[in-house]
Design an enzyme around this catalytic site. Sequence first.
Site, PDB file in Angstrom:
ATOM      1  N   CYS A  86       0.978  -1.026  -0.086  1.00  0.00           N
ATOM      2  CA  CYS A  86      -0.114  -0.087   0.094  1.00  0.00           C
ATOM      3  C   CYS A  86       1.018   1.408  -0.115  1.00  0.00           C
ATOM      4  O   CYS A  86       1.643   1.508  -0.916  1.00  0.00           O
ATOM      5  CB  CYS A  86      -0.947  -0.144   1.251  1.00  0.00           C
ATOM      6  SG  CYS A  86      -2.155   1.238   1.024  1.00  0.00           S
ATOM      7  N   HIS A 176      -3.792  -5.228   0.647  1.00  0.00           N
ATOM      8  CA  HIS A 176      -3.166  -5.774   1.978  1.00  0.00           C
ATOM      9  C   HIS A 176      -3.207  -7.303   2.185  1.00  0.00           C
ATOM     10  O   HIS A 176      -4.424  -7.972   2.276  1.00  0.00           O
ATOM     11  CB  HIS A 176      -4.015  -5.114   3.079  1.00  0.00           C
ATOM     12  CG  HIS A 176      -3.789  -3.785   3.302  1.00  0.00           C
ATOM     13  ND1 HIS A 176      -2.785  -3.063   3.938  1.00  0.00           N
ATOM     14  CD2 HIS A 176      -4.237  -2.594   2.775  1.00  0.00           C
ATOM     15  CE1 HIS A 176      -2.849  -1.771   3.884  1.00  0.00           C
ATOM     16  NE2 HIS A 176      -3.792  -1.648   3.005  1.00  0.00           N
ATOM     17  N   GLU A 178      -2.120  -8.993   4.363  1.00  0.00           N
ATOM     18  CA  GLU A 178      -2.093  -9.754   5.763  1.00  0.00           C
ATOM     19  C   GLU A 178      -3.418  -9.685   6.342  1.00  0.00           C
ATOM     20  O   GLU A 178      -3.594 -10.350   7.229  1.00  0.00           O
ATOM     21  CB  GLU A 178      -1.308  -8.650   6.744  1.00  0.00           C
ATOM     22  CG  GLU A 178      -1.726  -6.978   6.679  1.00  0.00           C
ATOM     23  CD  GLU A 178      -1.495  -6.358   5.778  1.00  0.00           C
ATOM     24  OE1 GLU A 178      -0.991  -6.611   4.609  1.00  0.00           O
ATOM     25  OE2 GLU A 178      -1.774  -5.002   5.941  1.00  0.00           O
TER      26      GLU A 178
END
Length: 524
Positions: A86, A176, A178
Amino acid sequence: MPEPAIDTILVLDFGGQTCQLIARRIRECGVYSRVLPGDIPLAEVDAFDQVRGIVLSGSPASVHDAGAPAPDPDLLCRGLPVLGICYGMQHMMHRGGGVVSATHVSEYGRARVERVGESPLFAGIPATFRSWMSHGDAVERVADGYRRVAGSEYGAVAAVESVDAAAPPVYGIQFHPEVSHTEYGSRILGNFATAICGARRQWDLTSFEQRAVAKVRAAVGAEPVVLMISGGVDSTVVAALLLKALPADQVHLLYVDTGLMRLQETEEVHATLHGLGASHVQVVDAADRFYAALAGATEPETKRRIIGDLFIEVQRDAVRQECSDGFLAQGTLYTDLIESGRGVGAKAHVIKSHHNVAAPLIAERRDAGLLLEPLASLYKDEVRRLGEALGVPAKVIARHPFPGPGLAVRILGEVTRERCDLLRAVDAIYLQELRSRGLYDQITQAFAVLLPVRSVGVTGDSRRYGEVVALRAVVSDDFMTAEVFPFETAALLEISARITNEVPAVGRVVYDVSSKPPATVEWE
Ligand code: XMP
């Protein structure tokens, strides 16, 4: 601070909300990862052995902000593979002469990613997959020396990679990986850590336990160690580790009964510690002191302060009495270190203080080289797995969190022994019901709250005023947000009936249906 010499991926924290999750996901792939401040100088990074790659986290900032966060430029020239996530990607593109703009495409929430060609980052992953995005700025033009390897369904650049095969690879992704909403997110981080960086999967809790035991033995020798026990997972796992590493008579365990604990809690803590082989368990009964100090206090922050201050005093005296100059151990976790701003992560929040020993005492023992924090590199889920391996009972490991100020933040208004006893009785029935119905483990945290109002009711032919209790049950990943647990109506009605039957002072039971935000989990 020095970590075990195992292959490591560093995550540089630029303040992104999900930065910690990046390191956790990489560890779940078996590769050791740790979070460091985004602007850490190269010289400090060089102090870590075996760094194999660097991840640049997201950030609430824009690359166009004055003072936009940035890594040490020398770090990016150190010859290590880099993955920008990002903001991390936007920084790399902006730095390399690409165009990042706020007017291009902003995406919040789910977006499909469509790959254009092959990339080692996406090995084994389908050509399109669902991702989670959260960005106002976007890459409008990719920097020279990079190529676009994926786009989003809304037209944003979703992934880039460097083209110079002779140089260490640099990747950027706009989404993202994660976050659990991103499909194959762990696979992407795993590809980066292992295939691209070449890090070996050396992070597992069996070897951690062996190293931790060896470190404790080497540090402590034949000196005594004192540990404050809260009854929660962290301090219990430290106790189990100390008892594995050292003879039981070297390990002094102290537990303060504040009178604000749940029913039978002190007895259960005692039994658990003996089950783990402890021989010195000292229970400090400070209930009367806490009730006396809290008399007349009704304002939530005043109550917290009274409890915090007294806790510190009682702990300090107890520790000094038990072991005036030995080692002090505490169950600090990696997230506690980060929250207290001790050398890691970009953001400092308020430390959870009540379960930790008084700051002056910690400082004193730390300065003397007498502070042991054997869990300080672990996340909570890792502590739970370590606890399982060390034989900590499942009931302790799966225990819902319990706040440091205990029942005091669940008794609105003045806290007295009588009101604590009443709430203890209600809370015990509630938790017992959740366990017997198989609901306890589906809920992250459940408890009862005693309200400062009375309400009218009828018993037999007479009207009377009874106490009102609220039941709370939430499901949450990280307590930043929490959802209300959706009970079957019948279960709630049965639990309510049991409470009013068995605790006659209670005339009314309500269920709290507020999620967080806007409500918090606790009522005070
Ligand atoms: P809130 O009420 O902030 O709670 O939504 C989130 C989580 O934090 C716990 N909590 C505390 N824990 N000392 C603690 O050790 C405190 O003062 C405290 N206040 C809230 C709460 O139980 C929930 O798990």
